[in-house]
Every structure is written in structure tokens, then in C-alpha cells.
Write an enzyme that holds these catalytic residues in place. Structure first.
Site, PDB file in Angstrom:
ATOM      1  N   GLU A  60      -9.948  -2.358   5.386  1.00  0.00           N
ATOM      2  CA  GLU A  60     -10.546  -2.168   6.709  1.00  0.00           C
ATOM      3  C   GLU A  60     -11.767  -3.082   6.862  1.00  0.00           C
ATOM      4  O   GLU A  60     -12.269  -3.625   5.873  1.00  0.00           O
ATOM      5  CB  GLU A  60     -10.967  -0.694   6.862  1.00  0.00           C
ATOM      6  CG  GLU A  60      -9.822   0.305   6.751  1.00  0.00           C
ATOM      7  CD  GLU A  60      -8.842   0.256   7.934  1.00  0.00           C
ATOM      8  OE1 GLU A  60      -9.140  -0.386   8.958  1.00  0.00           O
ATOM      9  OE2 GLU A  60      -7.756   0.857   7.826  1.00  0.00           O
ATOM     10  N   ASN A  64      -7.849  -3.755  14.330  1.00  0.00           N
ATOM     11  CA  ASN A  64      -9.224  -4.072  13.922  1.00  0.00           C
ATOM     12  C   ASN A  64      -9.256  -5.210  12.896  1.00  0.00           C
ATOM     13  O   ASN A  64     -10.283  -5.482  12.305  1.00  0.00           O
ATOM     14  CB  ASN A  64      -9.904  -2.821  13.344  1.00  0.00           C
ATOM     15  CG  ASN A  64      -9.172  -2.291  12.118  1.00  0.00           C
ATOM     16  OD1 ASN A  64      -8.187  -2.875  11.677  1.00  0.00           O
ATOM     17  ND2 ASN A  64      -9.657  -1.196  11.561  1.00  0.00           N
ATOM     18  N   ASP A 102       0.811  -1.218   0.000  1.00  0.00           N
ATOM     19  CA  ASP A 102       0.000   0.000   0.000  1.00  0.00           C
ATOM     20  C   ASP A 102       0.846   1.270   0.000  1.00  0.00           C
ATOM     21  O   ASP A 102       2.060   1.230   0.214  1.00  0.00           O
ATOM     22  CB  ASP A 102      -0.980  -0.004   1.180  1.00  0.00           C
ATOM     23  CG  ASP A 102      -0.365  -0.538   2.476  1.00  0.00           C
ATOM     24  OD1 ASP A 102       0.875  -0.577   2.579  1.00  0.00           O
ATOM     25  OD2 ASP A 102      -1.114  -0.909   3.387  1.00  0.00           O
ATOM     26  N   HIS A 141      -7.404  -5.320  10.102  1.00  0.00           N
ATOM     27  CA  HIS A 141      -7.119  -4.953   8.709  1.00  0.00           C
ATOM     28  C   HIS A 141      -5.805  -5.571   8.227  1.00  0.00           C
ATOM     29  O   HIS A 141      -4.895  -5.830   9.014  1.00  0.00           O
ATOM     30  CB  HIS A 141      -7.167  -3.431   8.493  1.00  0.00           C
ATOM     31  CG  HIS A 141      -6.013  -2.651   9.038  1.00  0.00           C
ATOM     32  ND1 HIS A 141      -6.140  -1.389   9.562  1.00  0.00           N
ATOM     33  CD2 HIS A 141      -4.690  -2.929   9.123  1.00  0.00           C
ATOM     34  CE1 HIS A 141      -4.968  -0.932   9.940  1.00  0.00           C
ATOM     35  NE2 HIS A 141      -4.061  -1.854   9.687  1.00  0.00           N
TER      36      HIS A 141
HETATM   37  C1  F6R Z   1       1.422  -1.853   6.236  1.00  0.00           C
HETATM   38  C2  F6R Z   1       0.029  -2.284   6.273  1.00  0.00           C
HETATM   39  C3  F6R Z   1      -0.755  -2.395   7.542  1.00  0.00           C
HETATM   40  C4  F6R Z   1       0.053  -2.896   8.735  1.00  0.00           C
HETATM   41  C5  F6R Z   1      -0.824  -2.993   9.986  1.00  0.00           C
HETATM   42  C6  F6R Z   1      -0.024  -3.367  11.219  1.00  0.00           C
HETATM   43  O1  F6R Z   1       1.913  -1.797   4.922  1.00  0.00           O
HETATM   44  O2  F6R Z   1      -0.497  -2.509   5.240  1.00  0.00           O
HETATM   45  O3  F6R Z   1      -1.851  -3.243   7.314  1.00  0.00           O
HETATM   46  O4  F6R Z   1       0.617  -4.135   8.456  1.00  0.00           O
HETATM   47  O5  F6R Z   1      -1.457  -1.769  10.215  1.00  0.00           O
HETATM   48  O6  F6R Z   1       0.813  -2.298  11.534  1.00  0.00           O
HETATM   49  P1  F6R Z   1       1.944  -2.418  12.647  1.00  0.00           P
HETATM   50  O7  F6R Z   1       2.916  -3.425  12.177  1.00  0.00           O
HETATM   51  O8  F6R Z   1       2.533  -1.035  12.713  1.00  0.00           O
HETATM   52  O9  F6R Z   1       1.235  -2.827  13.896  1.00  0.00           O
END
Ligand code: F6R
Length: 241
Positions: A143, A136, A67, A138
Site C-alpha cells: 500500500e 491507490n 499474495d 498498490h
Molecule cells: C492481486 C493483487 C492486487 C490487485 C489490484 C488490482 O493479487 O495483488 O494488487 O492486482 O488490487 O485489482 P483489480 O484487478 O481487481 O482491479
């Protein structure tokens, strides 16, 4: 799903880097799907160490990231392209032209999403996709409520994500409202998936996503339907499984 228990963040990072490193050793021209966030930073550091020791060679590796924020380019320290450069790409012998992140500066969403999916297709798919998981549930920027069939698309960030990102920007108006993300279907097409998770605060969502119902309300639960998923979690994150 194969579950590998790690002691703590550092051990999780070591185990994840060993799996990614093995992938690169066994298939030097691997296509790696990569993620940003705090979860993979330690694993990337270990991959850099592996490269410095002469154990890993990234010269034929291709990468596609999950992303990117719309409106941010490589020079912006908050962009995911910048994150990947400073945490991994700048420190190994990967060819920059073989690394791919959605182009946050492309304002034509349809064009950019089609380009990104075509790119993944041209590689004949992702060999190993690394994922983190949000509180959550995702994955990428998919989401709760995101349809399992979606390919790369542009998403409006939720108010809570915008609020959480506020700390990285000087002014509220600078916080991106939109992002490009691979869809759940794009992720599910990867041959193998490696998901890493650490910390007590993620334990409830790990339980819900991997031992609860498969539902769009918990995007990561889709991974239960994939034939080759490895979850590397530390003791805290796996404590409720
Ligand atoms: C990152 C991404 C997000 C993260 C997720 C967990 O490219 O797509 O889905 O993997 O938000 O984030 P952290 O590792 O910071 O807890």
C-alpha cells in the site's frame, strides 16, 4: 516501459494472454508470477482457451502468486489460492505442486515470508511477473508508503481494503485483517513485468504511477525503475497518459 494500447477489457486480456503464452512457448519451464483480482480473469480465460486448442502446454511451468490473506486456506472461496485454482490451475495441465501461493494458514509470519522468498530464490527468480494496479497505486498488498526495499512480508490491511472486502464475507469479523505479500523488491527482481489495467476509474492512477514522480506514496511508480516493463491498458485506462 513499453505501452500497448488495447480497445477494451477483452482486447487487453487477449494481448496479455498472448504475451504470457509466448513466454511459456519460448521457455516451457518458465516461472510465472501471478496476480488475482478482476484484471487478470480474462487473460486467464484466454490461457485456458490456448491450452484447450493445443497451443499452450503448462506441464513444466512454475507459478508464484503475489499474495494471500492470512487465516484463509485453499478451501475458502475468498482465498487467493481458491481463486487461482478456479480461474486457471484447475483448467490447464499445470502440476499443482508447481503452483505456489503464500500459505495463509501459517501463523508464523517470519517463517512463511522467509520460506516464500527462498522459494523464489530457488527458482533463480521470476521470468515474468503479471501485475494489476489498485486505485491507490498498490501492487500486491504493498500500500502507499511501503518501502521499495521490502521482500515478502505480512501486512495489516488498511481500513479501506477491509471495508472493500466486506462484501465477500457473511460477517464483518470474518474479513481478514492481515495478508502475506511479495514486497516491492521481490517484484522488482522479476526479469520481466507485465502490468494490465482497464477502466476509466484507473486512468488517474495510471498517469500518476507511470508519468509522475517515483515515490513510495505510489507503490507502482517503482516500476519506472525496472528495465523491462510492458503495460497493457485499455483506451479508458490509458486516456490520461
Ligand atoms: C492481486 C493483487 C492486487 C490487485 C489490484 C488490482 O493479487 O495483488 O494488487 O492486482 O488490487 O485489482 P483489480 O484487478 O481487481 O482491479
Amino acid at each position: 516501459m513499453r505501452i500497448i494500447k488495447a480497445k477494451d477489457y477483452s482486447d487487453m486480456s487477449r494481448k496479455a494472454a498472448n504475451i504470457l503464452g509466448a513466454q511459456v512457448i519460448l521457455k516451457p519451464d518458465s516461472v510465472l508470477g501471478l496476480a488475482t483480482g478482476s484484471s487478470p480473469i480474462g487473460a486467464y480465460r484466454r490461457l485456458v482457451e490456448g491450452y484447450n486448442k493445443g497451443d499452450l502446454d503448462f506441464s513444466s511451468v512454475f507459478t508464484v502468486n503475489l499474495d494471500e490473506y492470512c487465516g484463509l486456506g485453499a478451501d475458502s472461496p475468498q482465498s487467493y489460492r481458491y481463486f487461482m485454482n478456479v480461474n486457471l490451475f484447475d483448467h490447464v495441465n499445470i502440476k499443482k505442486e508447481n503452483t505456489h501461493v503464500p500459505n495463509g494458514l501459517e501463523s508464523d509470519a517470519e517463517k512463511e515470508c522467509a520460506r516464500y522468498e527462498a522459494l523464489i530464490d530457488r527458482f533463480s527468480g521470476i521470468d515474468m511477473q503479471l501485475l494489476g494496479i489498485g486505485h491507490n497505486g498498490h501492487i500486491g498488498f504493498n500500500e502507499p508508503g511501503a518501502a521499495f526495499e521490502t521482500l515478502t512480508h505480512r501486512v495489516a490491511l488498511t481500513e479501506s481494503t477491509i471495508a472493500a472486502n466486506r462484501r465477500f464475507f457473511d460477517r464483518e469479523e470474518e474479513v481478514p485483517r492481515w495478508a502475506y505479500t511479495m514486497g516491492i523488491r521481490s517484484i522488482m527482481r522479476a526479469a520481466r513485468i507485465l502490468i494490465i489495467v482497464s477502466g476509466k476509474e484507473k486512468a488517474p492512477i495510471v498517469k500518476e504511477a507511470f508519468s509522475g514522480a517515483v515515490t513510495p506514496k505510489v507503490p507502482a511508480s517503482a516500476l519506472q525503475l525496472h528495465g523491462s516493463v510492458t503495460l497493457v491498458g485499455d483506451e479508458d485506462a490509458l486516456s490520461l497518459l
